[in-house]
Motif scaffolding. Structure first.
Motif, PDB file in Angstrom:
ATOM      1  N   GLU A  97     -26.652  53.743  -9.666  1.00  0.00           N
ATOM      2  CA  GLU A  97     -26.765  55.106  -9.148  1.00  0.00           C
ATOM      3  C   GLU A  97     -28.102  55.755  -9.496  1.00  0.00           C
ATOM      4  N   HIS A  98     -28.970  55.050 -10.206  1.00  0.00           N
ATOM      5  CA  HIS A  98     -30.283  55.600 -10.544  1.00  0.00           C
ATOM      6  C   HIS A  98     -31.114  55.764  -9.262  1.00  0.00           C
ATOM      7  N   TYR A 116     -30.554  59.686 -15.328  1.00  0.00           N
ATOM      8  CA  TYR A 116     -29.226  59.913 -14.762  1.00  0.00           C
ATOM      9  C   TYR A 116     -28.429  60.651 -15.836  1.00  0.00           C
ATOM     10  N   ASN A 126     -28.998  62.540 -10.776  1.00  0.00           N
ATOM     11  CA  ASN A 126     -30.335  62.145 -11.202  1.00  0.00           C
ATOM     12  C   ASN A 126     -31.189  63.399 -11.329  1.00  0.00           C
ATOM     13  N   TRP A 176     -26.765  51.464 -20.548  1.00  0.00           N
ATOM     14  CA  TRP A 176     -26.557  52.135 -19.259  1.00  0.00           C
ATOM     15  C   TRP A 176     -25.226  51.683 -18.646  1.00  0.00           C
ATOM     16  N   HIS A 199     -24.561  53.280 -15.333  1.00  0.00           N
ATOM     17  CA  HIS A 199     -24.669  53.768 -13.955  1.00  0.00           C
ATOM     18  C   HIS A 199     -25.990  53.362 -13.302  1.00  0.00           C
TER      19      HIS A 199
END
Length: 301
Positions: A192-193, A162, A169, A187, A189
């Motif tokens: 949102e991966h 990401y 991505n 991390w 996010h």
């Protein structure tokens, strides 16, 4: 089986000559391998057995090294320097069993190995990294990027990340990274991966679309020969019929296959693919009607 699992592909004629059998008998063996659950790969005119086949997946961890272990051993052997008979034998043995051609350049393989090690640790610890001087052929730029790496792919030649600056991505090539630096920042996010999938037709995407087909013998034979990975998704369905259930990243690849064999394939699902094929049928109806030819039936009708 030994020949077809070596780190190279033999043609039908070469296999027949090495084993001392006819082409007809060789095809019987290849069909038997497929029926027994092995993934038979055909690249050009060369045949091989994919090491991801279920049998090998159970056997190899007990008696073989993983590719990462093989790469580590090759690096240790190269660092040893001395070119003894035993070292030459080990190199040949590793090169025969594993695809280590990526290691031909000593400097490149050392840097790639370090990059993979840092990426692996960052994924395990869920930390961000800096890809220093990443060379992108798409944007024709060389720039450092801050990313959250979450999946090594393609035999550790690629990493799914990401990218913080773009909120996207992306898949990055390890060979295009000058250096990877792990940051202390965790991390932010993870939700949102998105994993990247590649279907058997080599289309890639972040989502798998369900497809279900019924194949006759011709369709089954052509599909498993042209796309050996499809065998993992096929089950028998009565006499001389097979069911294909799998996910695809795009309807284009599977649609092209079905359109080329519309008399040999029945579309059972999913709904999106059935609608896609109906749209293709409608596009074909206009030219057919204008030329006074019979209109093809919808796939699966």
């Amino acid at each position: 089986m030994l020949l077809m699992t070596e780190n190279r592909g033999y043609t039908v004629d070469q296999l027949c000559e090495r084993v001392g059998i006819s082409r007809r008998n060789l095809y019987y063996y290849i069909d038997f391998f497929r029926q027994a659950g092995f993934v038979v790969e055909k690249r050009g005119a060369a045949y091989s057995l994919d090491k991801s086949s279920p049998f090998f997946a159970r056997l190899f961890p007990a008696v073989h090294f993983t590719e990462d272990e093989a790469i580590a051993l090759r690096r240790l052997i190269d660092r040893a320097g001395a070119d003894s008979l035993q070292l030459r034998h080990l190199r040949r043995k590793l090169d025969r069993l594993y695809d280590l051609r990526i290691l031909d350049d000593v400097e490149l393989r050392e840097q790639a190995g370090r990059n993979v090690s840092v990426l692996y640790e960052a994924i395990k610890q869920k930390n961000k990294v800096v890809l220093h001087n990443y060379s992108s052929p798409h944007s024709n730029t060389v720039a450092s990027r801050v990313v959250e790496p979450f999946a090594l792919m393609g035999g550790n030649e690629e990493v799914r990340c990401y990218e913080v600056s773009t909120g996207m991505n992306k898949t990055f090539k390890v060979a295009r990274m000058e250096r990877v630096e792990m940051l202390l920042d965790p991390w932010e996010h993870e939700a949102e991966h998105r994993q990247m999938f590649t279907d058997i037709f080599m289309f890639s995407g972040e989502e798998l679309l369900p497809v279900e087909l019924r194949l006759d013998r011709l369709a089954y034979s052509l599909l498993t020969e042209e796309y050996p990975r499809s065998a993992a998704y096929i089950t028998p369905d009565g006499d001389r019929r097979w069911l294909l259930r799998m996910g695809v990243c795009s309807y284009m690849g599977i649609g092209r296959f079905v359109l080329g064999l519309f008399e040999n394939v029945e579309v059972l699902g999913g709904e999106g693919f059935a609608a896609y094929m109906e749209g293709k049928r409608r596009l074909m109806c206009g030219p057919c009607a204008a030329a006074g030819k019979p209109v093809p039936a919808a796939a699966g009708a």
